[in-house]
Write a protein that holds these residues in place. Structure first.
Motif, PDB file in Angstrom:
ATOM      1  N   GLU A   7       0.947  -1.140  -0.217  1.00 22.12           N
ATOM      2  CA  GLU A   7       0.035   0.002   0.075  1.00 22.12           C
ATOM      3  C   GLU A   7       0.689   1.192   0.025  1.00 22.12           C
ATOM      4  OE1 GLU A   7      -4.513  -0.670   1.797  1.00 22.12           O
ATOM      5  OE2 GLU A   7      -2.903  -0.444   3.462  1.00 22.12           O
ATOM      6  N   SER A 175      -6.858  -8.621 -10.355  1.00 22.85           N
ATOM      7  CA  SER A 175      -5.632  -7.814 -10.045  1.00 22.85           C
ATOM      8  C   SER A 175      -4.302  -8.965  -9.855  1.00 22.85           C
ATOM      9  CB  SER A 175      -5.629  -6.770  -8.822  1.00 22.85           C
ATOM     10  OG  SER A 175      -4.290  -6.343  -8.554  1.00 22.85           O
ATOM     11  N   ARG A 177      -1.248  -7.678  -8.551  1.00 27.58           N
ATOM     12  CA  ARG A 177      -0.466  -6.757  -7.669  1.00 27.58           C
ATOM     13  C   ARG A 177      -0.092  -7.871  -6.620  1.00 27.58           C
ATOM     14  NH1 ARG A 177      -2.524  -1.968  -5.797  1.00 27.58           N
ATOM     15  NH2 ARG A 177      -0.408  -1.591  -4.886  1.00 27.58           N
ATOM     16  N   LYS A 297       7.204   2.353  -9.914  1.00 25.63           N
ATOM     17  CA  LYS A 297       5.685   2.746 -10.084  1.00 25.63           C
ATOM     18  C   LYS A 297       4.767   1.439  -9.847  1.00 25.63           C
ATOM     19  CE  LYS A 297       6.796   3.846 -14.144  1.00 25.63           C
ATOM     20  NZ  LYS A 297       8.026   3.462 -14.278  1.00 25.63           N
ATOM     21  N   GLN A 298       3.519   1.920  -9.679  1.00 30.15           N
ATOM     22  CA  GLN A 298       2.404   0.751  -9.458  1.00 30.15           C
ATOM     23  C   GLN A 298       2.602  -0.308 -10.826  1.00 30.15           C
ATOM     24  OE1 GLN A 298      -1.271   1.532  -7.592  1.00 30.15           O
ATOM     25  NE2 GLN A 298      -2.214   0.316  -9.196  1.00 30.15           N
ATOM     26  N   TRP A 320       4.490  -4.318  -7.938  1.00 34.53           N
ATOM     27  CA  TRP A 320       4.200  -3.103  -7.013  1.00 34.53           C
ATOM     28  C   TRP A 320       2.628  -2.698  -7.067  1.00 34.53           C
ATOM     29  CZ3 TRP A 320       7.776  -2.019  -3.704  1.00 34.53           C
ATOM     30  CH2 TRP A 320       7.700  -0.749  -2.691  1.00 34.53           C
TER      31      TRP A 320
END
Length: 320
Positions: A7, A175, A177, A297-298, A320
């Motif tokens: 997060e 997702s 991630r 970066k995400q 990420w």
């Protein structure tokens, strides 16, 4: 699938900056010698009375602020350190108190420089199992308290600081991630190449002792091997990797990993020049700097690994 997602991340560095030139007055060394062998230019040292838990609190506060999150939303704190304020209680409970957190649980993990990876793996397992939904994973160290200031081979290498990562459960199947894979290893046969010659049985804190050449040899080989294992376990190849964030021990170790993994140095995050070796704090510190300056970066694939006394080592692959 319930997966642990990053997060936010935050860090803290003590105010005192120690340039290489400061060692020239007391040691047979100089700035050029230190830079050429380690890549280190400066490091931060904790102030008098500034403790590991003090720094951990500040790093955790930074991570919470970056997430726009309250400590009330945190279920647990896992703090990686070899330099806890006291033999007991844990520094993690001191951080818990300092944050005003009266619920949940907190504990320390001790795996020296690899401590943050062991703590992150533990937190990941707790989230995957449903035991917690949001965890602060912290690496914090005051290694300046363990130095033999007459040993030029070790005392110029280390610094103090803290980094904190806030990870949370995500159950969105659309997702990908989160923490994709981890590998952990240890081998106690190599205790004598990196250790502190003190402890409870000796009733003294002791000083850090290291066989630098042996540590270097093991570091490059073991970190590269576990990185490849973790990347494969995540169903990826090194071509998929956006960033490698290794333990910041020595520039030559970073260059050795880059060569063995065939990942160019411009995709390796390096902060050892400004932080020195901050042991369990080095990975979250480096990640925080790279996230702050928008390199990470995400969606990026980040591979991070560390090796420390034990020997203990490991790798994590994170989207990420």
């Amino acid at each position: 699938m319930r997966r642990a997602v990053v997060e936010s991340i935050g860090h803290y560095l003590p105010e005192r900056v120690v340039e290489n030139s400061e060692f020239e007055a007391t040691l047979d060394t100089n700035d050029a010698w230190i830079r050429s062998r380690t890549g280190i230019e400066r490091r931060h040292f904790a102030a008098e009375g500034e403790t590991t838990s003090d720094m951990g609190i500040k790093a955790a506060q930074a991570a919470l602020a970056n997430a726009g999150c309250s400590v009330e939303d945190v279920d647990a704190i896992i703090l990686a350190t070899s330099t806890a304020d006291l033999t007991f209680p844990s520094a993690a409970t001191m951080v818990q108190h300092g944050l005003g957190m009266n619920h949940g649980f907190a504990f320390d993990v001790q795996a020296v420089c690899a401590g943050f990876l062991f703590a992150l793996n533990t937190a990941n397992s707790m989230i995957a199992s449903g035991q917690a939904s949001r965890i602060l994973v912290i690496g914090a160290e005051t290694f300046s308290k363990l130095m033999d200031w007459t040993d030029r081979g070790t005392c110029v290498l280390f610094g103090d600081g803290a980094g904190a990562m806030l990870i949370a459960a995500q159950e969105d199947e659309t997702s990908d991630r989160g923490i994709l894979a981890t590998t952990l290893r240890s081998d106690g046969r190599y205790k004598d190449i990196l250790y502190v010659d003190g402890g409870v049985s000796m009733q003294t804190t002791g000083h850090l002792r290291m066989q630098g050449k042996e540590v270097f040899r093991h570091a490059v080989e073991k970190l590269s091997n576990t990185a490849l294992e973790a990347i494969e376990a995540a169903g990826l190849t090194t071509d998929d990797v956006d960033w490698i964030v290794p333990h910041q021990a020595n520039k030559r170790i970073l260059e050795g990993m880059s060569k063995r993994l065939k990942v160019p140095m411009d995709r390796v995050v390096m902060t050892v020049n400004n932080h020195g070796n901050t042991s369990a704090a080095s990975i979250p510190l480096a990640m925080a700097v790279a996230a702050q300056d928008k390199r990470i970066k995400q969606g990026d694939i980040v591979v991070t690994g560390a090796i420390g006394g034990g020997l203990a080592w490991g790798t994590a692959v994170i989207r990420w």
